[in-house]
Motif scaffolding. Structure first.
Motif, PDB file in Angstrom:
ATOM      1  N   GLY A  51       0.826  -1.200   0.000  1.00 36.87           N
ATOM      2  CA  GLY A  51       0.000   0.000   0.000  1.00 36.87           C
ATOM      3  C   GLY A  51       0.859   1.247   0.000  1.00 36.87           C
ATOM      4  N   ALA A  52       0.212   2.392  -0.085  1.00 35.17           N
ATOM      5  CA  ALA A  52       0.917   3.674  -0.141  1.00 35.17           C
ATOM      6  C   ALA A  52       1.571   4.028   1.193  1.00 35.17           C
ATOM      7  N   ASP A  53       0.956   3.592   2.298  1.00 36.43           N
ATOM      8  CA  ASP A  53       1.519   3.811   3.630  1.00 36.43           C
ATOM      9  C   ASP A  53       1.067   2.652   4.514  1.00 36.43           C
ATOM     10  N   GLY A  54       1.457   2.666   5.784  1.00 38.80           N
ATOM     11  CA  GLY A  54       1.144   1.561   6.672  1.00 38.80           C
ATOM     12  C   GLY A  54      -0.347   1.269   6.826  1.00 38.80           C
ATOM     13  N   PRO A  55      -1.160   2.290   7.144  1.00 38.06           N
ATOM     14  CA  PRO A  55      -2.591   2.019   7.291  1.00 38.06           C
ATOM     15  C   PRO A  55      -3.234   1.513   5.998  1.00 38.06           C
ATOM     16  N   HIS A  56      -2.788   2.031   4.868  1.00 43.90           N
ATOM     17  CA  HIS A  56      -3.330   1.591   3.586  1.00 43.90           C
ATOM     18  C   HIS A  56      -2.997   0.121   3.336  1.00 43.90           C
ATOM     19  N   ALA A  57      -1.757  -0.281   3.614  1.00 43.16           N
ATOM     20  CA  ALA A  57      -1.353  -1.675   3.434  1.00 43.16           C
ATOM     21  C   ALA A  57      -2.164  -2.595   4.348  1.00 43.16           C
ATOM     22  N   LEU A  58      -2.373  -2.192   5.606  1.00 44.64           N
ATOM     23  CA  LEU A  58      -3.172  -3.001   6.529  1.00 44.64           C
ATOM     24  C   LEU A  58      -4.616  -3.111   6.054  1.00 44.64           C
ATOM     25  N   TYR A  59      -5.197  -2.010   5.608  1.00 49.17           N
ATOM     26  CA  TYR A  59      -6.582  -2.012   5.109  1.00 49.17           C
ATOM     27  C   TYR A  59      -6.717  -2.948   3.901  1.00 49.17           C
ATOM     28  N   LEU A  60      -5.775  -2.870   2.964  1.00 51.27           N
ATOM     29  CA  LEU A  60      -5.824  -3.747   1.795  1.00 51.27           C
ATOM     30  C   LEU A  60      -5.632  -5.208   2.186  1.00 51.27           C
ATOM     31  N   ALA A  61      -4.798  -5.476   3.187  1.00 50.07           N
ATOM     32  CA  ALA A  61      -4.621  -6.848   3.669  1.00 50.07           C
ATOM     33  C   ALA A  61      -5.918  -7.369   4.294  1.00 50.07           C
ATOM     34  N   MET A  62      -6.620  -6.514   5.044  1.00 52.26           N
ATOM     35  CA  MET A  62      -7.903  -6.929   5.632  1.00 52.26           C
ATOM     36  C   MET A  62      -8.923  -7.224   4.531  1.00 52.26           C
ATOM     37  N   GLN A  63      -8.922  -6.434   3.462  1.00 56.41           N
ATOM     38  CA  GLN A  63      -9.828  -6.705   2.347  1.00 56.41           C
ATOM     39  C   GLN A  63      -9.474  -8.030   1.670  1.00 56.41           C
ATOM     40  N   ALA A  64      -8.185  -8.311   1.513  1.00 54.52           N
ATOM     41  CA  ALA A  64      -7.763  -9.582   0.906  1.00 54.52           C
ATOM     42  C   ALA A  64      -8.208 -10.762   1.758  1.00 54.52           C
ATOM     43  N   VAL A  65      -8.111 -10.618   3.070  1.00 46.71           N
ATOM     44  CA  VAL A  65      -8.588 -11.677   3.968  1.00 46.71           C
ATOM     45  C   VAL A  65     -10.091 -11.873   3.797  1.00 46.71           C
ATOM     46  N   PRO A  94     -13.897  -5.156  -0.634  1.00 50.68           N
ATOM     47  CA  PRO A  94     -14.016  -4.225  -1.756  1.00 50.68           C
ATOM     48  C   PRO A  94     -15.460  -4.119  -2.251  1.00 50.68           C
ATOM     49  N   ARG A  95     -15.815  -2.948  -2.726  1.00 49.72           N
ATOM     50  CA  ARG A  95     -17.181  -2.669  -3.172  1.00 49.72           C
ATOM     51  C   ARG A  95     -17.685  -3.700  -4.184  1.00 49.72           C
ATOM     52  N   ALA A  96     -16.853  -4.118  -5.122  1.00 45.47           N
ATOM     53  CA  ALA A  96     -17.285  -5.048  -6.165  1.00 45.47           C
ATOM     54  C   ALA A  96     -17.722  -6.404  -5.615  1.00 45.47           C
ATOM     55  N   ALA A  97     -17.284  -6.775  -4.419  1.00 47.70           N
ATOM     56  CA  ALA A  97     -17.614  -8.084  -3.840  1.00 47.70           C
ATOM     57  C   ALA A  97     -18.720  -8.001  -2.789  1.00 47.70           C
ATOM     58  N   GLY A 103     -25.232 -11.184   6.809  1.00 46.36           N
ATOM     59  CA  GLY A 103     -25.392 -10.710   8.186  1.00 46.36           C
ATOM     60  C   GLY A 103     -24.882  -9.315   8.459  1.00 46.36           C
ATOM     61  N   TYR A 104     -24.166  -9.184   9.568  1.00 39.61           N
ATOM     62  CA  TYR A 104     -23.653  -7.881  10.001  1.00 39.61           C
ATOM     63  C   TYR A 104     -22.722  -7.262   8.971  1.00 39.61           C
ATOM     64  N   ASP A 105     -21.939  -8.096   8.277  1.00 42.56           N
ATOM     65  CA  ASP A 105     -21.049  -7.561   7.251  1.00 42.56           C
ATOM     66  C   ASP A 105     -21.862  -6.826   6.179  1.00 42.56           C
ATOM     67  N   ARG A 106     -22.969  -7.398   5.755  1.00 40.87           N
ATOM     68  CA  ARG A 106     -23.819  -6.766   4.744  1.00 40.87           C
ATOM     69  C   ARG A 106     -24.428  -5.465   5.274  1.00 40.87           C
ATOM     70  N   ASP A 107     -24.857  -5.461   6.522  1.00 39.87           N
ATOM     71  CA  ASP A 107     -25.535  -4.312   7.093  1.00 39.87           C
ATOM     72  C   ASP A 107     -24.589  -3.159   7.408  1.00 39.87           C
ATOM     73  N   GLU A 108     -23.324  -3.451   7.686  1.00 41.58           N
ATOM     74  CA  GLU A 108     -22.381  -2.429   8.146  1.00 41.58           C
ATOM     75  C   GLU A 108     -21.584  -1.759   7.031  1.00 41.58           C
ATOM     76  N   GLN A 109     -21.649  -2.261   5.803  1.00 41.16           N
ATOM     77  CA  GLN A 109     -20.868  -1.662   4.717  1.00 41.16           C
ATOM     78  C   GLN A 109     -21.472  -0.341   4.296  1.00 41.16           C
ATOM     79  N   LEU A 110     -20.607   0.619   4.022  1.00 48.14           N
ATOM     80  CA  LEU A 110     -21.050   1.941   3.590  1.00 48.14           C
ATOM     81  C   LEU A 110     -21.283   1.973   2.115  1.00 48.14           C
TER      82      LEU A 110
END
Length: 110
Positions: A51-65, A94-97, A103-110
């Motif tokens: 990622g571009a910085d530490g938080p970005h890399a962590l966020y992208l890793a969480m999306q990959a998981v 990611p938005r496309a997926a 459940g909660y994952d569906r309800d909590e996405q922006l």
């Protein structure tokens, strides 16, 4: 590696834990990298995301998981859960997926 989430895998032989862990993001030149591990039974999956910085890399890793969890045969068979069966895993996706969320994952996405 830091334990981020402990999921439960239920099968005909009982239950077991599937731990999801992330490393601290590290700088590699002009980008940052975050490693993660999913302790699937028999064959753990490991990878790293840049990622571009530490938080970005962590966020992208969480999306990959999240993508790995939702694409797993354990999710498709209804055998994988976190807290409450059928309510998702609590990672950003990611938005496309987002059509695959439950459940909660569906309800909590922006």
């Amino acid at each position: 590696m830091v334990l981020m989430r402990r999921l439960t895998l239920t099968s005909g032989t009982g239950t077991s834990s599937v731990d999801v862990t992330f490393s601290d993001p590290v700088s590699r030149g002009t980008s940052w990298v975050c490693s993660y591990r999913i302790d699937w039974p028999g064959v753990p999956a490991t990878s790293e995301i840049g990622g571009a910085d530490g938080p970005h890399a962590l966020y992208l890793a969480m999306q990959a998981v999240a993508l790995s969890l939702y694409a797993s045969p354990y999710h498709k068979a209804g055998q994988l859960s976190w807290r409450t069966p059928g309510q998702g895993y609590g990672f950003p996706i990611p938005r496309a997926a987002r059509g695959d969320l439950v459940g909660y994952d569906r309800d909590e996405q922006l």
